[in-house]
Structures are given as C-alpha cells and as structure tokens.
Motif scaffolding. Structure first.
Motif, short mmCIF file in Angstrom:
data_model
loop_
_atom_site.label_atom_id
_atom_site.label_comp_id
_atom_site.label_asym_id
_atom_site.label_seq_id
_atom_site.Cartn_x
_atom_site.Cartn_y
_atom_site.Cartn_z
N ALA A 460 0.74 -1.21 -0.08
CA ALA A 460 -0.02 0.07 0.03
C ALA A 460 0.82 1.36 -0.05
O ALA A 460 0.50 2.17 -0.72
N ALA A 461 1.70 1.21 0.64
CA ALA A 461 2.72 2.44 0.64
C ALA A 461 3.41 2.72 -0.61
O ALA A 461 3.25 4.02 -1.03
N ALA A 462 3.87 1.84 -1.39
CA ALA A 462 4.46 2.12 -2.52
C ALA A 462 3.23 2.54 -3.61
O ALA A 462 3.29 3.17 -4.55
N ALA A 463 2.01 2.02 -3.40
CA ALA A 463 0.96 2.30 -4.22
C ALA A 463 0.71 3.72 -3.94
O ALA A 463 0.14 4.47 -4.86
N GLU A 464 0.32 3.98 -2.87
CA GLU A 464 0.01 5.45 -2.38
C GLU A 464 1.07 6.37 -3.08
O GLU A 464 0.77 7.64 -3.60
N ALA A 465 2.39 6.15 -3.27
CA ALA A 465 3.26 7.20 -4.04
C ALA A 465 3.29 7.21 -5.33
O ALA A 465 4.03 7.95 -5.95
N ASP A 466 2.56 6.21 -6.09
CA ASP A 466 2.62 5.87 -7.47
C ASP A 466 1.06 6.41 -7.87
O ASP A 466 0.34 5.58 -7.74
N PRO A 467 1.27 7.63 -8.94
CA PRO A 467 -0.25 7.81 -9.62
C PRO A 467 -0.57 7.08 -10.38
O PRO A 467 -1.82 6.98 -10.88
N GLN A 468 0.02 6.08 -11.04
CA GLN A 468 -0.39 4.99 -12.16
C GLN A 468 -0.45 3.68 -11.44
O GLN A 468 -0.56 2.68 -12.03
N SER A 469 -0.62 3.53 -10.01
CA SER A 469 -0.78 2.30 -9.20
C SER A 469 -1.89 1.74 -9.53
O SER A 469 -3.13 2.39 -9.89
N VAL A 470 -2.24 0.34 -9.25
CA VAL A 470 -3.42 -0.30 -9.27
C VAL A 470 -4.46 0.25 -8.55
O VAL A 470 -5.65 0.67 -8.64
N LEU A 471 -4.11 0.83 -7.21
CA LEU A 471 -4.68 1.41 -6.28
C LEU A 471 -5.38 2.55 -6.72
O LEU A 471 -6.50 2.80 -6.49
N ALA A 472 -4.52 3.52 -7.41
CA ALA A 472 -5.10 4.65 -7.99
C ALA A 472 -6.23 4.37 -9.12
O ALA A 472 -7.30 5.02 -9.24
N HIS A 473 -6.04 3.36 -9.81
CA HIS A 473 -7.07 2.70 -10.70
C HIS A 473 -8.44 2.47 -9.98
O HIS A 473 -9.36 3.22 -10.55
N TYR A 474 -8.23 1.88 -8.97
CA TYR A 474 -9.50 1.27 -8.20
C TYR A 474 -10.18 2.76 -7.74
O TYR A 474 -11.51 2.81 -7.93
#
Length: 565
Positions: A460-474
């Motif tokens: 989650a920490a890496a995803a928060e820092a990446d605007p193109q992450s899977v998390l951002a897509h969700y």
C-alpha cells in the motif's frame, strides 16, 4: 437514514480480520487493527466494509465455526472494540456488513452441546439420525445417507454415546442447524435483531441456500471417480428456502430498515437468483453466484481438477447473469474473496511485465458490469497468489485435508501441490501488504500465515506514492461509479462475445453511453473498427496506458470511453 436501494451505487470492501492488520503483535489480525486502517478504505472510496466472522469460535474453520453469536473471540478483540469499529466506520460514511453463519454452528456452541443429549429439548435443533436401516452404527456405509462433506469425508459424524449421527456439510466441528424447527429460526432472528440494534447495516449470509434441505435426506448422485454422493441434490435450495428467507426478512425488518443482504448461494441458478432478489418478494437484495469461479474446473470434477478457461466462456457466463437479472433482481460482482484465489493470478497475468495492467483491466471490466462490486482486501493493490513450496505452510482446512486425501489415494504429489498453488483458499489469506518491512506492516510478531515475499514491491505504501498504481485505478473506478448514474444503472451490452482477447462492453443510460475496450491477454491485439461504436469525439475517462488511443492495444491494455451522442 438509509435510502432504499442505496447499495446499487455502493462498492463493498471485504476484510478478512485474521489477515488485515494486527494491533497487538500476536501475528493474528484483529478489530483494533482494522479500525487503525480505516482511512485506507476511506481514501479508496468504498461505501461498505464486509467483516468476515469475528465471533467466539474454536477456529476449526477460521471463525466460520461459531460457538457464540453474540460475543467477539478474544483473538480479535472485544465487543467494545467492535462497537468502536462500527462507530469509526459510520464517522467516515462507511457502513458495516456482518458475516452471518447460520446454516451451522460450532460443535462447541451451547445449543449443540445440549443437543447431544437425546432427551434434550434442543435435540431437534440439529439433524440427528440413526444409522441407515440394516446397518450397525460405525460400520461401513452406516451413515444415514451418502452425502460427502465439503472438507472431505462423509457429511455425517457418529456420536458414540447416543449411537446416532449428526449432519455436517462442512467440518465435523460444524454441525448443521435444523431450520425445520421454528425455535431455531426464532433464535437466529433474535440474534440478528441484536446486531442490527448494535449498529450493523446488513448481513452477508454464508451458504444461506443450505438452510432448507429436502427433509427426506435422499442419497445424492455419485459422480465418476467419487466414493460419496454430491449433497447438493438434497441439501441446497430446498423446498422451504423462499419461506425461510421471507420470514427472516420480515422478522428482522431487513427490507423495512433498508439493510443490505447478500446471500452466498453455491449452486444458485439465474432463475433462483431472480426470484430471491425480486424486490416484491422481500427476501434478499443480491446473491453471490459461483458459476464464473467454477468455469476453470474440468467437467464432472472438483475444484482441484483445473481446466483452461477461454475468455469467451467467461464473458458469456457473466453476460448471462447480466441479461438474466436485467429486469428483476440485482447482481453482485466479484473476482475474488476469502474462499477464492487472487484474481490477478487466476484471471489475469501476475508476471512482472503484466501484473499491474492486468489487475487494472480486470477491475475495469468487472466494475463496468451492472451490479454492486465487491473488492477483496489487497485486490486494490494487485496482490497475487502465495508461492508456498511445502504443505506445512498451508493452514486452510480444505487444502490440508485435500492434500492428505490425495496422498492417501496415491495421487502425484507435484500435481497436487500445483493445484494448491493455483486454487487454495490460503492464496487469499496471506497477510495484507501495507509496506516493505519484514512482515509487510501487518504485524510486529510472526504472522499466522507467511507473508508473500513480493510485499517488498507490492504494498500500500508504494501504491500511495505511484499515481499510476493499481490502487489509483481502483479509486478512479469507484469515483466514477459514484459520479455517473450510467455506471450503476445503465443497460448492459456485450460486443464481440466470441473474441478470444477482447472484452468489449457498452453501458447506456438515457443519453449517456460508455464503452469498455479491453485486451484481456498477454499479447497485443487490434480491435475491429467495423464492429465497434464510432469513437469519433469519444473521450477517454480511464485507461491502463494514459496518452494512448486508437484500436491497437498493448497486452492487458484497456480504456473506458465516454461516447459522443
């Protein structure tokens, strides 16, 4: 106040408490840990937290064997902790859905302990039966019928003291309640009202279509290669299912209080789903279908007999449910949960090259079907299946029992381990990956189940820092559902149903039209312009590969278009 049908625009997030967040360092997730991570759910934008069981339990089946419906197991915390979680959810505008497990209890529940006495008034609260006529108790084939239990072996357990058997469709420590007895039903409804008064906003109902059984308990058909009979002919979708569900709804006030109800119904058909979710019948709001997660099983086989799954087969199955429930009822949408392997490993491509894109594309496809989407913890990060190399790493009772049974039958160990790697429920139960620390930020102690080694880069920490992450897509998908009525209410149409790579969907609501153009394969593809809507003037709302357009799609590339009218 809850508005009627509020769940049609909602997104549900399932938490498996044992594996979500551990607050006290004992290696097992708990309720205070969940509360501490609620801001993650709030930022994601979900509307409902579905809490898997936290009731008092001997934990034979990780909490689905309940010994006290009105208390919290100390492993997870206390009732006060649960009250605090409910309040914290409500403070964030998140509703809480409790898991309701009332087809069976634990054999340590006071009801069952009392029922062991043949003279007890509670004897008939469970399915107690004498041996099959002509057989002596304990002898081969003496069980009252030939049903198999879901976790291996016969579905009947002999009680040596009384000489009778009790029914357990799952573990021997999970005896089935006898819903034919009105006292059982009223006890369940009283317990449900107690939870509603405590603030819960609905129930996910575990194997709820098993509560009505054929009271004659007939033998089930024996499938090729199986020693015991399938119980589904007599144990599921029985003659009083509609009566029991309507009575539950009425007695608890489920519809009147606008509570969310979703029934887990193995073996459910579209026709059954239509009538139990028909609002005029006041039974359930939606059901979980199992058809699409059984498509990768060989015909006549069990879950471990793995078959290839061509994309057109998967598309057409979900389309059939979309069309079948278009005018009556409502769909629940899911790729994975605590009982299913990770979606990106099963339906996508979890290789380093394609994991992110395939996780995003699977999310887009699912969330653009009509229905209420369910997100399982870690799905929004693109978490993958575990990579366990030995049977000693597994904890799931179903997986451990299958391995023991397969070895006893002399099956190939390598093939059995491969099946576990692909389909074991433990794939979904490895600890939530919060950061790249040794235990993934899940616990300060040794986790109850090994952490996936890829948590060092999937977290989650890496995803928060990446605007193109899977998390951002969700987050973007969920925001679109809340913003655009066409996403939640629009009509559904599947284009190119026989294409073996492209998943193309059109959603229409009044003057609004959306197009999903998705390459669900690890090879590039060119979409046929003549078979698609005109994209002139169309606007891309969400894409796996921003800045690209046109009909040539990279592996696992997908786009959501707003079509010009």
């Amino acid at each position: 106040m809850r508005a009627p049908d509020w769940w049609k625009t909602a997104v549900v997030y399932q938490v498996y408490p044992r594996s979500f967040a551990d607050s006290d360092g004992d290696g097992v997730g708990d309720i205070p840990g969940i509360t501490s991570r609620l801001d993650h759910l709030s930022r994601l934008g979900v509307d409902v937290l579905w809490l898997s069981p936290v009731y008092t339990s001997p934990m034979d089946d990780n909490g689905y064997d309940i010994s006290d419906y009105q208390d919290v197991d100390p492993l997870f915390g206390s009732l006060a902790d649960l009250d605090a979680l409910i309040a914290a959810c409500h403070d964030r505008g998140i509703r809480l859905l409790m898991d309701l497990v009332v087809n069976h209890t634990s054999d340590e529940h006071p009801w069952f302990v009392e029922s062991r006495d043949p003279s007890s008034p509670k004897r008939d609260w469970y399915w107690w039966r004498p041996p099959r006529p002509g057989h002596e108790a304990g002898s081969p084939g003496a069980e009252p019928n030939n049903w198999a239990a879901a976790f291996s072996g016969p579905a009947w357990q002999l009680d040596e003291k009384s000489g009778e058997y009790y029914l357990h469709l799952f573990s021997a420590k999970q005896p089935d309640l006898n819903w034919e007895n009105p006292e059982v039903r009223q006890a369940v409804y009283a317990m449900m009202r107690w939870w509603v008064d405590r603030g819960v906003d609905g129930f996910r109902m575990d194997v709820i279509n098993f509560i009505s059984k054929d009271p004659t308990l007939p033998d089930g058909p024996v499938l090729p290669g199986q020693a015991l009979g399938s119980p589904f002919a007599g144990s599921a979708n029985g003659p009083r299912l509609d009566e029991f569900l309507a009575e539950m709804n009425r007695e608890v006030g489920l519809t009147d209080r606008h509570l969310l109800t979703v029934g887990e119904m193995p073996g459910s058909t579209i026709e059954l789903a239509r009538h139990v979710t028909d609002a005029s019948r006041r039974e359930l709001d939606m059901v979980f279908t199992f058809e699409h997660v059984d498509l990768d099983v060989k015909p006549g086989g069990v879950k471990w007999d793995i078959a290839d799954l061509p994309l057109p087969v998967l598309k057409r199955n979900l389309q059939s449910w979309q069309l079948g429930l278009a005018d009556v009822g409502w769909n629940s949408l899911y790729w994975n949960n605590h009982d299913q392997p990770r979606a990106v490993s099963r339906f996508g491509d979890d290789s380093p090259e394609h994991r992110v894109s395939s996780a995003k594309t699977l999310a887009t496809v699912l969330h653009l079907h009509r229905g209420t989407p369910y997100v399982y913890q870690g799905e929004e990060l693109g978490m993958t299946n575990a990579d366990f190399g030995s049977i000693e790493q597994y904890r799931d009772i179903e997986s451990v029992n299958y391995y023991a049974s397969a070895m006893g039958l002399g099956l190939d160990r390598e093939a059995v381990m491969r099946s576990l790697l692909i389909k074991s429920r433990d794939n979904a139960r490895t600890p939530m990956q919060w950061d790249d620390s040794p235990n993934a930020g899940f616990s300060a102690g040794e986790p109850w189940l090994p952490v996936n080694p890829n948590h060092t880069f999937i977290n989650a920490a890496a995803a928060e820092a990446d605007p193109q992450s899977v998390l951002a897509h969700y987050r973007a998908l969920i925001a679109l559902r809340h913003k655009l009525p066409v996403v939640s209410e629009g009509d559904f149409a599947l284009l190119l149903p026989d294409h073996d790579q492209l998943w193309v969907i059109v959603r229409t609501h009044g003057d609004d039209r959306l197009l999903v153009l998705a390459n669900c394969a690890s090879q590039p593809v060119s979409a046929p312009a003549a078979e698609l809507p005109d994209l002139a003037g169309a606007r891309v709302l969400l894409a796996t590969h921003p800045g690209r357009d046109g009909l040539d799609l990279l592996p696992w590339e997908s786009r959501l278009y707003n079509l010009a009218r």
